[in-house]
Design a protein around this motif. Structure first.
Motif, short mmCIF file in Angstrom:
data_model
loop_
_atom_site.label_atom_id
_atom_site.label_comp_id
_atom_site.label_asym_id
_atom_site.label_seq_id
_atom_site.Cartn_x
_atom_site.Cartn_y
_atom_site.Cartn_z
N LYS A 278 -25.78 33.41 -33.90
CA LYS A 278 -26.17 32.05 -34.27
C LYS A 278 -24.99 31.09 -34.17
CE LYS A 278 -29.06 30.74 -37.34
NZ LYS A 278 -30.09 30.19 -36.44
N ILE A 279 -23.83 31.55 -34.62
CA ILE A 279 -22.63 30.71 -34.55
C ILE A 279 -22.25 30.44 -33.10
CG2 ILE A 279 -20.15 30.64 -35.04
CD1 ILE A 279 -20.78 32.39 -37.52
N ASP A 280 -22.19 31.49 -32.29
CA ASP A 280 -21.71 31.36 -30.91
C ASP A 280 -22.60 30.44 -30.08
OD1 ASP A 280 -19.65 33.04 -31.50
OD2 ASP A 280 -20.55 34.82 -30.59
N ASN A 281 -23.92 30.52 -30.27
CA ASN A 281 -24.83 29.69 -29.49
C ASN A 281 -24.58 28.20 -29.73
OD1 ASN A 281 -26.08 31.95 -28.41
ND2 ASN A 281 -27.71 31.99 -29.93
N MET A 282 -24.40 27.81 -30.99
CA MET A 282 -24.15 26.41 -31.30
C MET A 282 -22.71 26.02 -31.00
SD MET A 282 -26.81 24.78 -32.12
CE MET A 282 -25.96 23.29 -32.65
N PHE A 283 -21.78 26.94 -31.21
CA PHE A 283 -20.37 26.64 -30.96
C PHE A 283 -20.14 26.26 -29.50
CE2 PHE A 283 -15.95 28.06 -30.08
CZ PHE A 283 -15.29 27.21 -30.95
N ASN A 284 -20.78 26.99 -28.59
CA ASN A 284 -20.64 26.68 -27.16
C ASN A 284 -21.15 25.27 -26.85
OD1 ASN A 284 -19.55 29.20 -26.60
ND2 ASN A 284 -21.54 30.13 -26.18
N LEU A 285 -22.23 24.86 -27.53
CA LEU A 285 -22.75 23.51 -27.35
C LEU A 285 -21.76 22.48 -27.88
CD1 LEU A 285 -24.98 21.48 -26.68
CD2 LEU A 285 -26.00 21.97 -28.91
N TYR A 286 -21.12 22.77 -29.00
CA TYR A 286 -20.13 21.85 -29.56
C TYR A 286 -18.93 21.67 -28.63
CZ TYR A 286 -22.46 21.95 -34.16
OH TYR A 286 -23.35 21.82 -35.20
N ILE A 287 -18.48 22.77 -28.02
CA ILE A 287 -17.35 22.67 -27.08
C ILE A 287 -17.74 21.81 -25.88
CG2 ILE A 287 -15.85 23.95 -25.51
CD1 ILE A 287 -15.15 24.22 -28.50
N THR A 288 -18.95 22.01 -25.37
CA THR A 288 -19.44 21.17 -24.28
C THR A 288 -19.47 19.71 -24.70
OG1 THR A 288 -20.81 22.98 -23.40
CG2 THR A 288 -21.43 20.74 -22.77
N THR A 289 -19.85 19.45 -25.94
CA THR A 289 -19.93 18.09 -26.46
C THR A 289 -18.55 17.43 -26.55
OG1 THR A 289 -21.91 18.68 -27.73
CG2 THR A 289 -20.76 16.68 -28.38
N VAL A 290 -17.53 18.21 -26.88
CA VAL A 290 -16.16 17.67 -26.91
C VAL A 290 -15.80 17.06 -25.56
CG1 VAL A 290 -13.70 18.29 -27.05
CG2 VAL A 290 -15.32 19.21 -28.73
N PHE A 291 -16.09 17.78 -24.48
CA PHE A 291 -15.77 17.28 -23.14
C PHE A 291 -16.68 16.13 -22.74
CE2 PHE A 291 -14.01 21.61 -23.06
CZ PHE A 291 -12.72 21.31 -22.63
N TYR A 292 -17.93 16.19 -23.16
CA TYR A 292 -18.85 15.08 -22.88
C TYR A 292 -18.34 13.79 -23.52
CZ TYR A 292 -23.02 12.15 -23.01
OH TYR A 292 -23.90 11.10 -22.90
N LEU A 293 -17.92 13.88 -24.78
CA LEU A 293 -17.41 12.71 -25.48
C LEU A 293 -16.11 12.20 -24.86
CD1 LEU A 293 -18.13 13.77 -29.17
CD2 LEU A 293 -19.22 11.89 -27.92
N PHE A 294 -15.26 13.13 -24.43
CA PHE A 294 -14.00 12.73 -23.79
C PHE A 294 -14.28 11.92 -22.53
CE2 PHE A 294 -10.50 13.39 -20.79
CZ PHE A 294 -9.41 13.03 -21.58
N GLU A 295 -15.32 12.30 -21.81
CA GLU A 295 -15.63 11.63 -20.54
C GLU A 295 -16.39 10.33 -20.73
OE1 GLU A 295 -16.93 13.01 -16.07
OE2 GLU A 295 -17.74 14.13 -17.76
N HIS A 296 -17.17 10.22 -21.80
CA HIS A 296 -18.09 9.09 -21.94
C HIS A 296 -17.83 8.17 -23.13
CE1 HIS A 296 -20.43 12.01 -19.48
NE2 HIS A 296 -20.81 10.92 -18.85
N ASP A 297 -16.93 8.53 -24.02
CA ASP A 297 -16.74 7.76 -25.25
C ASP A 297 -15.26 7.47 -25.47
OD1 ASP A 297 -16.78 6.63 -27.75
OD2 ASP A 297 -17.94 8.21 -28.70
N SER A 298 -14.85 6.24 -25.19
CA SER A 298 -13.43 5.88 -25.33
C SER A 298 -12.97 5.98 -26.78
CB SER A 298 -13.19 4.47 -24.80
OG SER A 298 -13.99 3.52 -25.51
N ALA A 299 -13.89 5.72 -27.73
CA ALA A 299 -13.53 5.82 -29.15
C ALA A 299 -13.19 7.26 -29.52
CB ALA A 299 -14.67 5.30 -30.03
N PHE A 300 -13.84 8.21 -28.87
CA PHE A 300 -13.55 9.62 -29.15
C PHE A 300 -12.16 10.00 -28.63
CE2 PHE A 300 -13.47 14.11 -27.95
CZ PHE A 300 -13.76 14.69 -29.18
N ILE A 301 -11.77 9.44 -27.50
CA ILE A 301 -10.42 9.72 -26.97
C ILE A 301 -9.36 9.27 -27.96
CG2 ILE A 301 -8.79 9.22 -25.12
CD1 ILE A 301 -11.14 8.92 -23.22
N ASP A 302 -9.57 8.10 -28.55
CA ASP A 302 -8.63 7.61 -29.57
C ASP A 302 -8.62 8.55 -30.77
OD1 ASP A 302 -8.06 5.43 -27.99
OD2 ASP A 302 -9.53 4.12 -28.98
#
Length: 240
Positions: free
Chosen positions: A127-151
């Protein structure tokens, strides 16, 4: 950008002011998974079928026991044991090949294969690993699409060594060449600057045990040891 549901836990982690937001995410997922497993869901047929089949690792079995729902844990372990006994009775009764006269039989028996699988599997880990992988993907998504997240990333306290390596490795999987290099450049600065910060705090913590520094201020070193444990071994402590 407008926050979507799956970005909320990632942003919460980077807002937590801890020594590793990835550890924060994983610890939150673990707490949620344990609460889910020991909540009313353990009586649902689909959940019970999974826990009967794969059981729990040693670490998470201990966490489930700490939850205090002893009846729920007993019921899950009882039906898990029922299935294990039934499966292994069937497998152990099967006749295998006899030993060769000239060479050792190196084939894994069905019994050993079954026991290897069951001791290395865990319902909570899954259960942890399935959601954790999605969270890691989200980190990169935010880095690419959200300038506030980069800050927010650049202002963070960095990462533990394990999760620094994970993010470094995963960059090419989620980002194009230039974006991946930009991410790694930021990641390296964030990781090394903050590792050195905690290392220096830990050094001052050690110095404070020397009589020559007894009257000197603690500065930021009082909690340096648990913070160093997070950095080196991903041991997340609340408040670090």
């Amino acid at each position: 950008m407008k926050e979507k549901l799956y970005t909320i836990p990632v942003n919460d982690a980077f807002d937590s002011d801890c020594e590793c937001p990835i550890c924060f995410m994983k610890k939150t997922l673990e707490n949620n998974a344990v609460e889910f497993t020991m909540g009313p869901s353990y009586m649902e047929d689909d959940v019970r079928a999974e826990t009967d089949k794969i059981g729990f690792c040693n670490y998470h079995l201990g966490k489930l026991y700490e939850n205090k729902n002893r009846l729920g844990l007993a019921l899950m372990l009882k039906t898990h044991m029922d299935k294990t006994i039934k499966d292994l009775e069937g497998l152990s009764a099967k006749k295998g090949k006899g030993p060769s006269l000239f060479k050792k039989n190196t084939e894994t028996t069905p019994v050993k294969e079954y026991t290897d699988n069951i001791v290395s599997s865990c319902y909570v880990c899954n259960k942890i690993d399935n959601m954790f992988n999605l969270y890691i993907t989200t980190v990169f998504y935010l880095f690419e699409h959200d300038s506030a997240f980069i800050d927010k990333l650049k202002a963070s306290k960095g990462f533990c060594t394990e999760h620094y390596g994970l993010l470094f490795q995963e960059a090419d999987k989620h980002l194009s060449g230039e974006k991946a290099e930009s991410f790694r450049k930021d990641l390296n600065k964030i990781y090394f600057d903050n590792m050195k910060r905690v290392r220096d705090d830990l050094e001052w913590f050690i110095d404070k045990f020397d009589y020559r520094y007894v009257n000197e201020p603690w500065k930021n070193s009082k909690d340096a040891l648990p913070r160093a444990m997070t950095k080196t071994n991903s041991v997340y402590e609340k408040g670090n």
